[in-house]
Design a protein around this motif. Structure first.
Motif, short mmCIF file in Angstrom:
data_model
loop_
_atom_site.label_atom_id
_atom_site.label_comp_id
_atom_site.label_asym_id
_atom_site.label_seq_id
_atom_site.Cartn_x
_atom_site.Cartn_y
_atom_site.Cartn_z
N UNK A 15 0.83 -1.22 0.00
CA UNK A 15 0.00 0.00 0.00
C UNK A 15 0.86 1.26 0.00
N UNK A 16 2.05 1.21 0.61
CA UNK A 16 2.95 2.37 0.59
C UNK A 16 3.54 2.53 -0.81
N UNK B 63 -0.82 2.07 8.01
CA UNK B 63 -0.55 0.63 8.12
C UNK B 63 -0.25 0.26 9.58
N UNK B 64 0.62 1.02 10.21
CA UNK B 64 1.00 0.73 11.60
C UNK B 64 -0.20 0.95 12.53
N UNK B 65 -0.93 2.02 12.31
CA UNK B 65 -2.07 2.33 13.18
C UNK B 65 -3.13 1.25 13.08
N UNK B 66 -3.35 0.75 11.86
CA UNK B 66 -4.38 -0.28 11.69
C UNK B 66 -3.98 -1.58 12.39
N UNK B 67 -2.68 -1.89 12.35
CA UNK B 67 -2.23 -3.09 13.11
C UNK B 67 -2.30 -2.82 14.61
N UNK B 68 -2.03 -1.58 14.98
CA UNK B 68 -2.03 -1.19 16.39
C UNK B 68 -0.64 -1.32 16.99
N UNK B 69 -0.10 -0.20 17.47
CA UNK B 69 1.27 -0.22 18.00
C UNK B 69 1.38 -1.20 19.17
#
Ligand code: PMP
Length: 406
Positions: free
Chosen positions: A38-39, A292-298
């Protein structure tokens, strides 16, 4: 929610790579992470659908590009919980962000005899810009020592703070040892003496997350390419009042309000610190990486990576002659090690032939290597796409290498 590793891995096309006819096993994410599709798509989309220069055009494409660029800034703001988006300055990386701080903060606030505090475990990019500043201003660089485990000596830190200290610049997580520093204590102790703190979050923002308001740090920097974003991107966050006081560092287009040969005035934040055409597609790509990171959750990423770190540490310890460099109380995502007296480069080269990518050398942290009296280490660093199976492959390969050298 936990990490669905198959779903995560599917998003990284480069993980399909064959290295010398073996599937790639990548443990060099502390140097740079891979990029999810996606990036890559986002950057492609920018050049295909909205390529244009930003902020200065009246035309459609320029407006679209400006909106997307500023939306990326808002994403960074949300991700690190900055109060305002104009506190987020886009740079070309953590190095550029630290140079911005050293030059701009330095020009504004540092005078002869002033002291700047860094730690022994800093990356060269959080040492050399301060040394250059010290040379220019006749200021003094003070260094917080670390112990043999790789933990900051906090009593020594306290004793370094004085009326002369003008800034503390410390990493949150060590790229060479994996130490997670007690950053809140570092900040609070400095603030007791009204000393501002710059946090290098290059190795923490992607693993344990950042809340700048909660931390109350005065400045914070990180690179985009270590958080699944494009190379050539980075962030410098600062408290509004401080950034407003800091003189601009680089001059050029966009950072000015009005230019004349009698007097030039500067633009407001964040543009005052973004001279010239920025990495527009890169910043928008970084926004996508943050999604992407936010959707996975830190928190999910941290839990998953911690499990891998524990697993890898335990497994590696079972190898004859293994010496882990950096055994701090709290660690994240990085394991530095040596096996007997085999040169790390030799091991790294053999691992490469088995398809396994690790880093060898001083990891741009030579003072740490001096402390341990070693030329360098092998470093295996973990990201959210790594698996226990890959760790097993690394351990099996290292066991083979150790036997070969024995
Ligand atoms: N600080 C730390 C802790 C790092 O790990 C790195 C990169 N290895 C940097 C700063 C510099 O980052 P960049 O090269 O992306 O500017």
């Amino acid at each position: 929610m936990s990490i669905n590793i198959e779903e995560v891995r599917k998003q990284f096309p480069i993980l399909e790579t064959q290295v010398y006819n073996k599937p790639l096993v990548y443990f060099d994410s502390a140097a740079t992470t891979h990029k999810p599709q996606r990036v890559i798509d986002k950057i492609d989309e920018v050049y295909k659908t909205l390529n244009s220069n930003i902020h200065r055009g009246v035309h459609y494409l320029s407006n679209q590009a400006t909106l997307a660029y500023e939306e990326a800034r808002n994403k960074v703001q949300g991700f690190i919980n900055a109060e305002h988006s104009h506190q987020v300055i886009f740079t070309s990386g953590a190095t550029a962000a630290i140079n911005l701080v050293a030059n701009s903060f330095g020009e504004t606030f540092i005078n002869e005899g002033d002291e700047i505090v860094v730690s022994t475990m800093e990356h060269h990019s959080n040492i050399v810009p301060w040394q250059l500043l010290c040379q220019r201003k006749k200021a003094v660089l003070k260094v917080i020592p670390i112990n043999q485990d790789g933990d900051l000596e906090m009593e020594a830190y306290k004793s370094l703070l004085s009326d002369k200290t003008k800034i503390v610049a410390v990493t949150h997580v060590s790229n060479a040892l994996g130490t997670v520093n007690p950053i809140q204590d570092v900040i609070d102790l400095a603030h007791e003496k009204n000393i501002p703190v710059m946090v290098d979050a290059s190795q923490s923002v992607q693993h344990i997350g950042i809340d700048v308001q909660k931390m109350d740090c005065d400045l914070l920097v990180f690179s985009g390419h270590k958080i699944y974003g494009p190379t050539g991107t980075g962030v410098c966050y600062g408290k509004e009042d401080l950034l407003n006081q800091m003189v601009p560092w680089q001059g050029g287009g966009e950072m000015i309000h009005k230019v004349s040969f009698t007097e030039t005035t500067y633009n407001e934040l964040p543009f005052k610190f973004e001279a010239g055409t920025p990495n527009i597609a890169g910043a928008i790509g970084l926004g996508e990486a943050i999604d992407f990171v936010s959707e996975l959750g830190v928190d999910n990423i941290a839990a998953y990576e911690d499990e891998l770190l524990q697993y890898a540490t335990n497994k590696l310890m079972s190898i004859e002659g293994m010496r882990i460099i950096g055994t701090a109380k709290k660690k994240s995502s990085v394991i530095s090690f040596l096996i007997n007296d085999i040169h790390p480069f030799d091991i790294g080269t053999l691992l490469d032939r088995m398809g396994i990518a690790v880093r060898t050398g001083h990891h741009c942290a030579q003072p740490i290597m001096d402390l341990y009296e070693i030329p360098g280490t092998l470093r295996a660093s973990i990201a959210v796409y790594n698996t226990k199976e890959e760790i097993d492959q690394l351990v099996a390969a290292l066991t083979k290498v150790a036997v070969m050298f024995a």
